[in-house]
Scaffold this motif. Structure first.
Motif, PDB file in Angstrom:
ATOM      1  N   GLU A 251     -50.013  -2.880-107.632  1.00 34.41           N
ATOM      2  CA  GLU A 251     -51.119  -2.390-106.790  1.00 34.41           C
ATOM      3  C   GLU A 251     -50.949  -2.822-105.339  1.00 34.41           C
ATOM      4  N   THR A 252     -50.365  -3.986-105.131  1.00 39.48           N
ATOM      5  CA  THR A 252     -50.113  -4.454-103.765  1.00 39.48           C
ATOM      6  C   THR A 252     -49.142  -3.514-103.049  1.00 39.48           C
ATOM      7  N   VAL A 253     -48.048  -3.196-103.733  1.00 42.49           N
ATOM      8  CA  VAL A 253     -47.038  -2.333-103.125  1.00 42.49           C
ATOM      9  C   VAL A 253     -47.601  -0.941-102.881  1.00 42.49           C
ATOM     10  N   ARG A 254     -48.355  -0.459-103.862  1.00 42.62           N
ATOM     11  CA  ARG A 254     -48.897   0.893-103.721  1.00 42.62           C
ATOM     12  C   ARG A 254     -49.897   0.979-102.563  1.00 42.62           C
ATOM     13  N   GLU A 255     -50.775   0.011-102.475  1.00 42.57           N
ATOM     14  CA  GLU A 255     -51.761   0.020-101.387  1.00 42.57           C
ATOM     15  C   GLU A 255     -51.061  -0.119-100.031  1.00 42.57           C
ATOM     16  N   ALA A 256     -50.032  -0.964 -99.991  1.00 43.16           N
ATOM     17  CA  ALA A 256     -49.263  -1.124 -98.739  1.00 43.16           C
ATOM     18  C   ALA A 256     -48.665   0.217 -98.337  1.00 43.16           C
ATOM     19  N   GLN A 257     -48.132   0.935 -99.324  1.00 45.20           N
ATOM     20  CA  GLN A 257     -47.503   2.216 -99.016  1.00 45.20           C
ATOM     21  C   GLN A 257     -48.545   3.227 -98.527  1.00 45.20           C
ATOM     22  N   HIS A 292     -37.069  -6.160 -96.562  1.00 44.83           N
ATOM     23  CA  HIS A 292     -36.317  -5.076 -95.914  1.00 44.83           C
ATOM     24  C   HIS A 292     -37.254  -4.223 -95.073  1.00 44.83           C
ATOM     25  N   GLY A 293     -36.681  -3.303 -94.319  1.00 47.52           N
ATOM     26  CA  GLY A 293     -37.484  -2.416 -93.486  1.00 47.52           C
ATOM     27  C   GLY A 293     -38.353  -1.517 -94.356  1.00 47.52           C
ATOM     28  N   LEU A 294     -39.378  -0.912 -93.749  1.00 44.51           N
ATOM     29  CA  LEU A 294     -40.299  -0.088 -94.529  1.00 44.51           C
ATOM     30  C   LEU A 294     -39.708   1.276 -94.861  1.00 44.51           C
ATOM     31  N   GLY A 295     -38.813   1.773 -94.025  1.00 43.70           N
ATOM     32  CA  GLY A 295     -38.281   3.103 -94.313  1.00 43.70           C
ATOM     33  C   GLY A 295     -37.270   3.550 -93.281  1.00 43.70           C
ATOM     34  N   HIS A 296     -36.770   4.761 -93.484  1.00 40.09           N
ATOM     35  CA  HIS A 296     -35.713   5.291 -92.622  1.00 40.09           C
ATOM     36  C   HIS A 296     -35.796   6.804 -92.618  1.00 40.09           C
ATOM     37  N   GLY A 297     -35.243   7.409 -91.583  1.00 39.12           N
ATOM     38  CA  GLY A 297     -35.153   8.863 -91.562  1.00 39.12           C
ATOM     39  C   GLY A 297     -34.185   9.346 -92.626  1.00 39.12           C
ATOM     40  N   ILE A 298     -34.394  10.584 -93.104  1.00 40.01           N
ATOM     41  CA  ILE A 298     -33.412  11.211 -93.989  1.00 40.01           C
ATOM     42  C   ILE A 298     -33.079  12.588 -93.445  1.00 40.01           C
ATOM     43  N   THR A 323     -38.640   7.975 -95.007  1.00 38.61           N
ATOM     44  CA  THR A 323     -39.061   7.397 -96.279  1.00 38.61           C
ATOM     45  C   THR A 323     -40.071   6.298 -95.963  1.00 38.61           C
ATOM     46  N   VAL A 324     -40.979   6.081 -96.907  1.00 37.35           N
ATOM     47  CA  VAL A 324     -41.894   4.923 -96.808  1.00 37.35           C
ATOM     48  C   VAL A 324     -41.728   4.175 -98.117  1.00 37.35           C
ATOM     49  N   GLU A 325     -41.121   2.979 -98.056  1.00 34.72           N
ATOM     50  CA  GLU A 325     -40.703   2.309 -99.282  1.00 34.72           C
ATOM     51  C   GLU A 325     -40.912   0.795 -99.274  1.00 34.72           C
ATOM     52  N   PRO A 326     -42.169   0.371 -99.256  1.00 36.22           N
ATOM     53  CA  PRO A 326     -42.394  -1.076 -99.356  1.00 36.22           C
ATOM     54  C   PRO A 326     -42.001  -1.570-100.742  1.00 36.22           C
ATOM     55  N   GLY A 327     -41.719  -2.867-100.840  1.00 33.84           N
ATOM     56  CA  GLY A 327     -41.366  -3.444-102.134  1.00 33.84           C
ATOM     57  C   GLY A 327     -41.735  -4.912-102.176  1.00 33.84           C
ATOM     58  N   VAL A 328     -41.934  -5.402-103.377  1.00 39.29           N
ATOM     59  CA  VAL A 328     -42.127  -6.837-103.594  1.00 39.29           C
ATOM     60  C   VAL A 328     -41.176  -7.236-104.706  1.00 39.29           C
ATOM     61  N   TYR A 329     -40.344  -8.231-104.422  1.00 38.16           N
ATOM     62  CA  TYR A 329     -39.291  -8.626-105.359  1.00 38.16           C
ATOM     63  C   TYR A 329     -39.427 -10.105-105.678  1.00 38.16           C
ATOM     64  N   LEU A 330     -39.540 -10.415-106.953  1.00 39.64           N
ATOM     65  CA  LEU A 330     -39.664 -11.809-107.357  1.00 39.64           C
ATOM     66  C   LEU A 330     -38.435 -12.173-108.186  1.00 39.64           C
ATOM     67  N   PRO A 331     -37.616 -13.089-107.674  1.00 43.52           N
ATOM     68  CA  PRO A 331     -36.374 -13.434-108.364  1.00 43.52           C
ATOM     69  C   PRO A 331     -36.639 -13.842-109.813  1.00 43.52           C
ATOM     70  N   ASP A 332     -35.753 -13.435-110.708  1.00 44.15           N
ATOM     71  CA  ASP A 332     -35.818 -13.748-112.142  1.00 44.15           C
ATOM     72  C   ASP A 332     -37.032 -13.145-112.839  1.00 44.15           C
ATOM     73  N   TRP A 333     -37.777 -12.336-112.156  1.00 44.40           N
ATOM     74  CA  TRP A 333     -38.940 -11.698-112.779  1.00 44.40           C
ATOM     75  C   TRP A 333     -38.803 -10.171-112.732  1.00 44.40           C
ATOM     76  N   GLY A 334     -38.631  -9.659-111.523  1.00 52.87           N
ATOM     77  CA  GLY A 334     -38.522  -8.214-111.372  1.00 52.87           C
ATOM     78  C   GLY A 334     -38.946  -7.792-109.988  1.00 52.87           C
ATOM     79  N   GLY A 335     -39.114  -6.502-109.812  1.00 54.07           N
ATOM     80  CA  GLY A 335     -39.500  -6.017-108.495  1.00 54.07           C
ATOM     81  C   GLY A 335     -40.153  -4.659-108.594  1.00 54.07           C
ATOM     82  N   VAL A 336     -40.986  -4.358-107.596  1.00 51.52           N
ATOM     83  CA  VAL A 336     -41.628  -3.057-107.523  1.00 51.52           C
ATOM     84  C   VAL A 336     -41.368  -2.484-106.128  1.00 51.52           C
TER      85      VAL A 336
END
Ligand code: ZN
Ligand code: ZN
Length: 366
Positions: A251-257, A292-298, A323-336
Motif C-alpha cells: 500500500e505504501t508503494v501504491r500510494e506513492a505511485q 532508485h529513480g522514480l522513472g524514465h522516459g520510454i 514510467t512511474v515506478e516507486p519500489g520498496v525493497y527489504l533485503p532477505d524478505w522481498g520487494g514491491v
C-alpha cells in the motif's frame, strides 16, 4: 513518414544553428534511426544547413535506399574506416566547426576523427537529439500504446497459467512467447521474474528455481513493437493471504505511485514528481529502501529522457512518456515495485497502462 522525419531534422537544424556549429555529426544509433528511419547500425548522419548525409558501408546500401530514399548517402569502401569516410564528408562539405555527440563517441573515436580532419574545430554536443526525442508525436504515442497493450495482454495470459512448479525463467519465456503471439517483436528488455526475497534485487535475472509457494512474485516486463517502440511495466502478484507487513509495503508503494502520477502535468519538474513518491515512502518509514529513480522516459530506447529523479530539473511537457515506478525493497524478505507508463497530456497525465489495475485486490492470486 518521410515528412515526419524531415520535420525532426528541421528541429535539429534549429539546434545546430543555436549551437553555432556548421554541422552536427550524429553517431548515436537510435538518434540516427529517429532522424532518418534507418534501422541498421555503424552509420552516422552529418547534418547541417548545407549538408544532410548518411555515412555507411556496403552491407547497408540496399537497406538505406529502401528506408531513406530521399537522403544522400556515402557508402565507404571496406578499406576506409567509418571515421575516415566521415572525415572526408566533413571536408568536402566545407565544415569548419563540427559538433559531435560527446556522450556517444569514445575518446578514441573522437581522436581518430580529429586526426582525419586536423583543421576542423570540434565541439562536444551532448543529449540534443535525445532532448528532441523526449517529446513524442501522435504516431509515436500510438506505437507506445500498442507496446503497452500487447504487454498487458501477455501478462494476463501468463497470470492465468501460473503454477508452483513453473520456474522464474519458464514464466519469463512464456511471457515473451505470448507477447510475440499477440504481435510484439520480442521483449523491450530482459524480463525480470523474481519470487519472494529475490524481488529485493533490483537487477535480478530469472533463475531456474520454481516459484513454489511464494507469497510475492515481481514481474517487470515490456514489449517491443514492430516499429521498435517499447513499454515497461511492473506488477507484484500476491499469493494467499498477504501478511500485514506485505500489505503495508504494498500500500505504501501504491500510494506513492498514485501521488506521483497525480503530480504529472506540463510545467512541473521531474524532481517535483519524484519528491511526491519519495516523500511519502520516507514518511512511511521506508525512505532508505527506495534506492532508485522514480522513472524514465520510454520510446525507441527503454531508458530515454526525461529522468524522474531527485535533482532532475527537466520540466515536463506534453508528449513526454515516462514510467512511474516507486519500489520498496527489504533485503532477505522481498520487494514491491509498481510501474506504469504515463503520457504527459496538455493538461495533466494519462496512464497508458490503466487497463491493468494495480490495487492490492487486483493482485491477489488464490
Ligand atoms: Zn521496468
Ligand atoms: Zn522502468
Amino acid at each position: 513518414m518521410s515528412d515526419r522525419l524531415a520535420n525532426r531534422r528541421q528541429k535539429l537544424l534549429r539546434v545546430v544553428k543555436r549551437l553555432g556549429v556548421d554541422a552536427l555529426l550524429v553517431s548515436g544509433e537510435t538518434n540516427v534511426s529517429w532522424l532518418t528511419g534507418f534501422t541498421g547500425d555503424s552509420t552516422w548522419l552529418l547534418l547541417g544547413p548545407k549538408v544532410c548525409l548518411l555515412v555507411s558501408d556496403g552491407r547497408y546500401e540496399t537497406q538505406i535506399a529502401e528506408e531513406c530514399p530521399d537522403l544522400d548517402v556515402v557508402i565507404r569502401k571496406p578499406e576506409v574506416k567509418l571515421h575516415e569516410a566521415a572525415g572526408m564528408s566533413v571536408q568536402s562539405a566545407g565544415i569548419g566547426c563540427l559538433g559531435f555527440e560527446s556522450h556517444v563517441l569514445t575518446w578514441a573515436a573522437v581522436d581518430d576523427l580529429q586526426s582525419a580532419v586536423p583543421k576542423v574545430d570540434f565541439r562536444p554536443v551532448s543529449g540534443q537529439v535525445e532532448e528532441l526525442r523526449a517529446i513524442k508525436d501522435v504516431e509515436e504515442i500510438a506505437e507506445i500504446r500498442a507496446a503497452v497493450d500487447v504487454a498487458i495482454r501477455g501478462f494476463q495470459v501468463i497470470r492465468a497459467m501460473l503454477t508452483p512448479e513453473m520456474t522464474e525463467l519458464h514464466i519469463a519465456h512464456e511471457l515473451e512467447q505470448t507477447m510475440r503471439r499477440f504481435g510484439a517483436e520480442g521483449t523491450s528488455f530482459e524480463t525480470i521474474v523474481a519470487a519472494n526475497d529475490r524481488a529485493a534485487l533490483a537487477h535480478y535475472r530469472p533463475s531456474r528455481m520454481p516459484i513454489g509457494d511464494c507469497s510475492m512474485l515481481l514481474i517487470d516486463w515490456g514489449a517491443n513493437t514492430a516499429g521498435r517502440y517499447k513499454s515497461d511495466l511492473t506488477r507484484v502478484l500476491l499469493f494467499g493471504k498477504p501478511t500485514k507487513k506485505l500489505v503495508k509495503v504494498y500500500e505504501t508503494v501504491r500510494e506513492a505511485q498514485q501521488r506521483a502520477i497525480r503530480a504529472i502535468r506540463p510545467g512541473v519538474t521531474c524532481e517535483e514528481v519524484d519528491t511526491q513518491a519519495r516523500g511519502y515512502i520516507r514518511e512511511q518509514g521506508y525512505g532508505r529502501r527506495f534506492g532508485h529513480g522514480l522513472g524514465h522516459g520510454i520510446g525507441l530506447d527503454i531508458h530515454e529522457m526525461p529522468r524522474l529523479a531527485p535533482n532532475s530539473q527537466t520540466v515536463l511537457r506534453p508528449g513526454m512518456v515516462v514510467t512511474v515506478e516507486p519500489g520498496v525493497y527489504l533485503p532477505d524478505w522481498g520487494g514491491v515495485r509498481i510501474e506504469d507508463d504515463v503520457l504527459v497530456t496538455r493538461d495533466g497525465a494519462e496512464v497508458l497502462s490503466q487497463a491493468l489495475p494495480s490495487d492490492i485486490e487486483a493482485m491477489l492470486v488464490d
